[in-house]
Design an enzyme around this catalytic site. Structure first.
Site, PDB file in Angstrom:
ATOM      1  N   GLY A  64      79.500  49.902  60.376  1.00  0.00           N
ATOM      2  CA  GLY A  64      80.040  51.254  60.354  1.00  0.00           C
ATOM      3  C   GLY A  64      80.772  51.579  59.065  1.00  0.00           C
ATOM      4  O   GLY A  64      81.678  52.406  59.041  1.00  0.00           O
ATOM      5  N   GLU A 112      78.204  40.873  46.728  1.00  0.00           N
ATOM      6  CA  GLU A 112      76.906  41.313  46.208  1.00  0.00           C
ATOM      7  C   GLU A 112      77.117  42.076  44.924  1.00  0.00           C
ATOM      8  O   GLU A 112      78.158  42.706  44.724  1.00  0.00           O
ATOM      9  CB  GLU A 112      76.226  42.289  47.203  1.00  0.00           C
ATOM     10  CG  GLU A 112      75.598  41.615  48.384  1.00  0.00           C
ATOM     11  CD  GLU A 112      75.010  42.613  49.377  1.00  0.00           C
ATOM     12  OE1 GLU A 112      75.222  43.836  49.245  1.00  0.00           O
ATOM     13  OE2 GLU A 112      74.336  42.139  50.303  1.00  0.00           O
ATOM     14  N   TYR A 123      76.994  45.238  42.926  1.00  0.00           N
ATOM     15  CA  TYR A 123      77.113  46.622  43.388  1.00  0.00           C
ATOM     16  C   TYR A 123      76.100  47.465  42.631  1.00  0.00           C
ATOM     17  O   TYR A 123      76.194  47.613  41.401  1.00  0.00           O
ATOM     18  CB  TYR A 123      78.531  47.131  43.147  1.00  0.00           C
ATOM     19  CG  TYR A 123      78.782  48.516  43.703  1.00  0.00           C
ATOM     20  CD1 TYR A 123      78.733  48.750  45.069  1.00  0.00           C
ATOM     21  CD2 TYR A 123      79.066  49.587  42.865  1.00  0.00           C
ATOM     22  CE1 TYR A 123      78.961  50.012  45.591  1.00  0.00           C
ATOM     23  CE2 TYR A 123      79.297  50.849  43.375  1.00  0.00           C
ATOM     24  CZ  TYR A 123      79.239  51.051  44.737  1.00  0.00           C
ATOM     25  OH  TYR A 123      79.466  52.297  45.249  1.00  0.00           O
ATOM     26  N   LYS A 145      75.947  57.604  57.266  1.00  0.00           N
ATOM     27  CA  LYS A 145      74.837  58.546  57.052  1.00  0.00           C
ATOM     28  C   LYS A 145      75.141  59.923  57.633  1.00  0.00           C
ATOM     29  O   LYS A 145      75.739  60.009  58.711  1.00  0.00           O
ATOM     30  CB  LYS A 145      73.586  57.982  57.730  1.00  0.00           C
ATOM     31  CG  LYS A 145      73.205  56.605  57.212  1.00  0.00           C
ATOM     32  CD  LYS A 145      72.327  55.846  58.184  1.00  0.00           C
ATOM     33  CE  LYS A 145      72.152  54.406  57.731  1.00  0.00           C
ATOM     34  NZ  LYS A 145      71.539  53.556  58.757  1.00  0.00           N
ATOM     35  N   GLU A 148      67.370  47.221  56.783  1.00  0.00           N
ATOM     36  CA  GLU A 148      67.936  48.150  55.805  1.00  0.00           C
ATOM     37  C   GLU A 148      67.879  47.578  54.386  1.00  0.00           C
ATOM     38  O   GLU A 148      68.221  46.409  54.159  1.00  0.00           O
ATOM     39  CB  GLU A 148      69.396  48.471  56.155  1.00  0.00           C
ATOM     40  CG  GLU A 148      69.531  49.211  57.478  1.00  0.00           C
ATOM     41  CD  GLU A 148      70.909  49.818  57.687  1.00  0.00           C
ATOM     42  OE1 GLU A 148      71.005  50.779  58.461  1.00  0.00           O
ATOM     43  OE2 GLU A 148      71.894  49.339  57.085  1.00  0.00           O
ATOM     44  N   ASN A 179      69.717  46.020  61.729  1.00  0.00           N
ATOM     45  CA  ASN A 179      70.299  46.492  62.982  1.00  0.00           C
ATOM     46  C   ASN A 179      69.328  46.213  64.117  1.00  0.00           C
ATOM     47  O   ASN A 179      68.178  46.638  64.080  1.00  0.00           O
ATOM     48  CB  ASN A 179      70.618  47.983  62.897  1.00  0.00           C
ATOM     49  CG  ASN A 179      71.764  48.246  61.931  1.00  0.00           C
ATOM     50  OD1 ASN A 179      72.747  47.511  61.905  1.00  0.00           O
ATOM     51  ND2 ASN A 179      71.630  49.262  61.109  1.00  0.00           N
ATOM     52  N   ARG A 201      68.819  47.236  67.137  1.00  0.00           N
ATOM     53  CA  ARG A 201      68.943  48.243  68.195  1.00  0.00           C
ATOM     54  C   ARG A 201      68.221  49.510  67.756  1.00  0.00           C
ATOM     55  O   ARG A 201      67.732  49.590  66.640  1.00  0.00           O
ATOM     56  CB  ARG A 201      70.418  48.583  68.409  1.00  0.00           C
ATOM     57  CG  ARG A 201      71.045  49.032  67.101  1.00  0.00           C
ATOM     58  CD  ARG A 201      72.411  49.631  67.251  1.00  0.00           C
ATOM     59  NE  ARG A 201      73.123  49.609  65.990  1.00  0.00           N
ATOM     60  CZ  ARG A 201      73.017  50.506  65.022  1.00  0.00           C
ATOM     61  NH1 ARG A 201      72.187  51.526  65.145  1.00  0.00           N
ATOM     62  NH2 ARG A 201      73.712  50.393  63.913  1.00  0.00           N
ATOM     63  N   ARG A 208      73.280  65.223  61.132  1.00  0.00           N
ATOM     64  CA  ARG A 208      74.228  64.813  62.168  1.00  0.00           C
ATOM     65  C   ARG A 208      75.325  65.865  62.293  1.00  0.00           C
ATOM     66  O   ARG A 208      76.069  66.101  61.331  1.00  0.00           O
ATOM     67  CB  ARG A 208      74.861  63.471  61.814  1.00  0.00           C
ATOM     68  CG  ARG A 208      73.854  62.342  61.749  1.00  0.00           C
ATOM     69  CD  ARG A 208      74.562  61.009  61.743  1.00  0.00           C
ATOM     70  NE  ARG A 208      73.638  59.932  61.429  1.00  0.00           N
ATOM     71  CZ  ARG A 208      73.922  58.645  61.573  1.00  0.00           C
ATOM     72  NH1 ARG A 208      75.120  58.285  62.010  1.00  0.00           N
ATOM     73  NH2 ARG A 208      73.039  57.713  61.263  1.00  0.00           N
TER      74      ARG A 208
HETATM   75  P1  ADP Z   1      77.453  48.678  57.435  1.00  0.00           P
HETATM   76  O1  ADP Z   1      76.998  47.540  58.285  1.00  0.00           O
HETATM   77  O2  ADP Z   1      78.926  48.853  57.454  1.00  0.00           O
HETATM   78  O3  ADP Z   1      76.682  49.949  57.676  1.00  0.00           O
HETATM   79  P2  ADP Z   1      75.764  48.042  55.103  1.00  0.00           P
HETATM   80  O4  ADP Z   1      75.685  46.664  54.568  1.00  0.00           O
HETATM   81  O5  ADP Z   1      74.609  48.537  55.922  1.00  0.00           O
HETATM   82  O6  ADP Z   1      77.139  48.212  55.925  1.00  0.00           O
HETATM   83  O7  ADP Z   1      76.010  49.074  53.914  1.00  0.00           O
HETATM   84  C1  ADP Z   1      76.268  50.442  54.185  1.00  0.00           C
HETATM   85  C2  ADP Z   1      76.171  51.246  52.914  1.00  0.00           C
HETATM   86  O8  ADP Z   1      77.069  50.734  51.914  1.00  0.00           O
HETATM   87  C3  ADP Z   1      74.803  51.223  52.242  1.00  0.00           C
HETATM   88  O9  ADP Z   1      73.905  52.156  52.788  1.00  0.00           O
HETATM   89  C4  ADP Z   1      75.193  51.579  50.812  1.00  0.00           C
HETATM   90  O10 ADP Z   1      75.462  52.952  50.708  1.00  0.00           O
HETATM   91  C5  ADP Z   1      76.504  50.824  50.616  1.00  0.00           C
HETATM   92  N1  ADP Z   1      76.268  49.472  50.047  1.00  0.00           N
HETATM   93  C6  ADP Z   1      76.167  48.311  50.725  1.00  0.00           C
HETATM   94  N2  ADP Z   1      75.901  47.269  49.895  1.00  0.00           N
HETATM   95  C7  ADP Z   1      75.829  47.780  48.644  1.00  0.00           C
HETATM   96  C8  ADP Z   1      75.551  47.225  47.332  1.00  0.00           C
HETATM   97  N3  ADP Z   1      75.321  45.921  47.144  1.00  0.00           N
HETATM   98  N4  ADP Z   1      75.547  48.088  46.271  1.00  0.00           N
HETATM   99  C9  ADP Z   1      75.781  49.414  46.438  1.00  0.00           C
HETATM  100  N5  ADP Z   1      76.048  49.974  47.631  1.00  0.00           N
HETATM  101  C10 ADP Z   1      76.060  49.200  48.728  1.00  0.00           C
END
Ligand code: ADP
Length: 447
Positions: free
Chosen positions: A164, A200, A202, A237, A275, A289, A291, A337
Site C-alpha cells: 500500500g 533497489e 531508484y 494508483k 508488477e 500480488n 489476489r 478510482r
Molecule cells: P507496494 O507493495 O507498497 O505497492 P511496490 O513495491 O509495489 O510497493 O511499489 C509501489 C510503487 O512504488 C511503484 O509502482 C513505483 O511507483 C514505486 N517504486 C517501487 N520501487 C521503485 C523503484 N525501484 N524505483 C522507482 N520507483 C519505485
C-alpha cells in the site's frame, strides 16, 4: 461445485463477487461489521451475518469471526476480495484446516510472494528480470551506504513486508541514507511488524506495468496482458488502463510468456499480478500480488472474460476456461478510482450521500456500493467507486470517460471526481506520455 460462497470483504468488491456468484447460480453470504449493517453488500447478498464492531481488526480482519460465519451459514468457500485477509497465509491455512476452500492461491505461494525479498529471489530463479539492488535484506546503515556506493544514488529502501505504498523511502545521496533507512525500517515495523528492509536502484522515469496471470494449480498458466498503472499519488494508483500505451504486441507476448511460464513452474493457482517497472524498453520485477486487484476490470473489458468467475472455477478444481490463444485483446479500457477524499490534500471525507447517479450507456461500467442516503463510515478505505470505460481505441475510451464523468453525480461528500475532469484536460494524458512521477509533479504545480 460450490453451493454457497462467503465474501470476506465489503464495498464495491463484495458486490463484484456477489454478482459473479449469482450468475453462476451460487448463493452468497455477506459478512459485516456493526458499522455496515446498512451497506449495499449486505442488502445484495442472499444472506448476511454480523461479525463484529466497526474496527476492521475485530471484524473484516477476524479469522475466527469469518470462519464461524461459514460454519453457521454452511458456506463452503471464502472469497477474500482484495485487502483485508486476501494475502494472509495464516488465514488461508486456518480456512483449509476447517475443511473450507479459500478462493485464491495456496498459503505457501502467498507466503513466498508476501515477503518482497523472497518474492524477488523466487522470480529471479524463474528467469524474471528484477530491479537491480541488494542481495536480500540489508542489516544496517553501513551496509546500506555500501550498496548506495555500488549502485549509485538515488536508491529506494523498501520494507520486505511493505504494501500500500508504505515502508518505502528514497535516498538521493549518502547524506540522506541514514534517515531514509531508519524511517523505512520503522514504518515496516509499525505497519507490518517486520523491520527487515532491502534496497533497489531508484528508477527515474519508469512506468508501472503489471501483468495479469492466471494459473490452474496443476502446472498450467496463462497471461492476460498488461495494465498501465503509472498515474500514482504516494505510490498509490488512481488511473489505470489496458493495454499500456507504450507496449508493443511483441513486448507483451515476451513478458507475458515469461510470467506465465514462471507461474506454471510454481504451480500457481488462481489470479495473480506480477508488477514491473518499465524503463527504456526493459522490465524490472518489483512485486507480486496474489489476489484479484482493484483494477482487474480493465483487463476484463479488453479480453471479455469474468476473472471472478474464473477464480471460483479454479478453486472448484476445474481447469481454466480459456487457453492463451483464446485470449485476444479487443479495444482499450480505462478505470478511474473515485475516492471520498477532499482535494487538494486527499483527506478522507466520510459522510452521507445526498444524491447518487451512476453513468451508463455503451462501454461504461460503474462498480460501486453507493446509494442515495448511504452514509460512508469513517473506518475503512476511502475508495467508493470505480468507473471503467471501454472504447474501440484509446481515443474513444478517453472521450467516453469524459462523457461518463459528466453524467456521474456523487453529492454530500467530497470526491476525487474533479481530479479526473482536470486530468482529461492535459495533453500528456491524451498522448499517453506519463511515468510514475508525472502525477505528483502535476499536482505540485497545478493550481
Ligand atoms: P507496494 O507493495 O507498497 O505497492 P511496490 O513495491 O509495489 O510497493 O511499489 C509501489 C510503487 O512504488 C511503484 O509502482 C513505483 O511507483 C514505486 N517504486 C517501487 N520501487 C521503485 C523503484 N525501484 N524505483 C522507482 N520507483 C519505485
Amino acid at each position: 461445485m460450490f453451493d454457497k460462497i462467503l465474501i470476506a470483504n465489503r464495498g464495491e468488491i463484495a458486490l463484484r463477487v456477489i454478482r459473479a456468484c449469482r450468475e453462476m447460480g451460487i448463493a452468497s453470504v455477506a459478512v459485516h461489521s456493526t458499522a455496515d449493517s446498512d451497506a449495499m453488500h449486505v442488502r445484495m447478498a442472499d444472506e448476511s451475518i454480523c461479525i463484529g464492531p466497526p474496527s476492521s481488526t475485530d471484524s473484516y480482519l477476524s479469522p475466527a469471526g469469518i470462519i464461524s460465519a461459514c460454519e453457521i451459514t454452511g458456506a463452503q468457500a471464502i472469497h477474500p476480495g482484495y485487502g483485508f485477509l486476501s494475502e494472509n497465509a495464516r488465514f488461508v491455512q486456518m480456512v483449509e484446516d476447517h475443511d473450507l476452500t479459500f478462493i485464491g492461491p495456496s498459503a505457501a505461494h502467498i507466503r513466498v510472494m508476501g515477503d518482497k525479498i523472497s518474492a524477488k529471489d523466487t522470480m529471479k530463479e524463474l528467469g524474471v528480470p528484477c530491479v537491480p539492488g541488494s542481495e536480500g535484506g540489508v542489516p544496517d546503515v553501513d551496509a546500506a551506504k555500501q550498496i548506495g556506493r555500488d549502485f549509485g544514488y538515488p536508491v529506494i529502501i523498501k520494507a520486505t513486508a511493505g504494501g500500500g505504498g508504505r515502508g518505502m523511502k528514497v535516498a538521493n545521496s549518502e547524506d540522506e541514507m541514514e534517515r531514509a533507512f531508519q524511517t523505512a525500517r520503522a514504518e515496516g515495523k509499525a505497519a507490518f511488524g517486520n523491520d527487515e528492509v532491502y534496497i533497489e536502484k531508484y528508477l527515474q522515469k519508469p512506468r508501472h506495468i503489471e501483468i495479469q496471470i492466471f494459473g490452474d494449480g496443476k502446472g498450467n498458466a496463462v497471461h492476460l496482458g498488461e495494465r498501465d498503472c503509472s498515474l500514482q499519488r504516494r505510490h498509490q494508483k488512481v488511473f489505470e488502463e489496458a493495454p499500456a500505451p507504450c507496449i508493443t504486441p511483441e513486448e507483451r507476448a515476451r513478458i507475458g510468456k515469461t510470467c506465465a511460464d514462471a507461474m506454471a513452474a510454481l504451480g500457481y493457482s488462481g489470479a495473480g499480478t506480477v508488477e514491473f517497472l518499465y524503463e527504456d524498453g526493459e522490465f524490472y520485477f518489483i512485486e507480486m500480488n496474489t489476489r484479484l486487484q482493484v483494477e482487474h476490470p480493465v483487463t476484463e473489458a479488453i479480453f471479455g472474460v469474468d476473472l471472478v468467475r474464473e477464480q471460483i472455477r479454479v478453486a472448484e478444481g476445474n481447469g481454466l476456461s480459456f487457453t492463451q490463444d483464446d485470449l485476444q485483446i479487443d479495444g482499450h479500457a480505462i478505470e478511474v478510482r473515485i475516492n471520498a477524499e477532499k482535494l487538494p490534500n486527499f483527506t478522507p471525507c466520510p459522510g452521507k450521500i445526498s444524491q447518487y447517479h451512476a453513468p451508463g450507456g455503451l462501454g461504461v461500467r460503474m462498480d460501486s456500493a453507493l446509494y442515495q442516503g448511504y452514509s460512508i463510515p469513517p473506518y475503512y478505505d476511502s475508495l467508493i467507486g470505480k468507473l471503467i470505460v471501454k472504447g474501440r481505441d484509446r481515443t474513444e475510451a478517453l472521450a467516453r470517460l469524459n462523457r461518463a464523468l459528466s453524467e456521474l453525480i456523487v453529492d454530500g461528500v467530497d470526491t476525487t471526481i474533479p481530479l479526473f475532469h482536470a486530468l482529461l484536460q492535459e495533453p500528456a494524458i491524451h498522448a499517453g506520455d506519463y511515468n510514475i512521477h508525472w502525477l505528483e509533479k502535476w499536482l505540485a504545480t497545478d493550481p
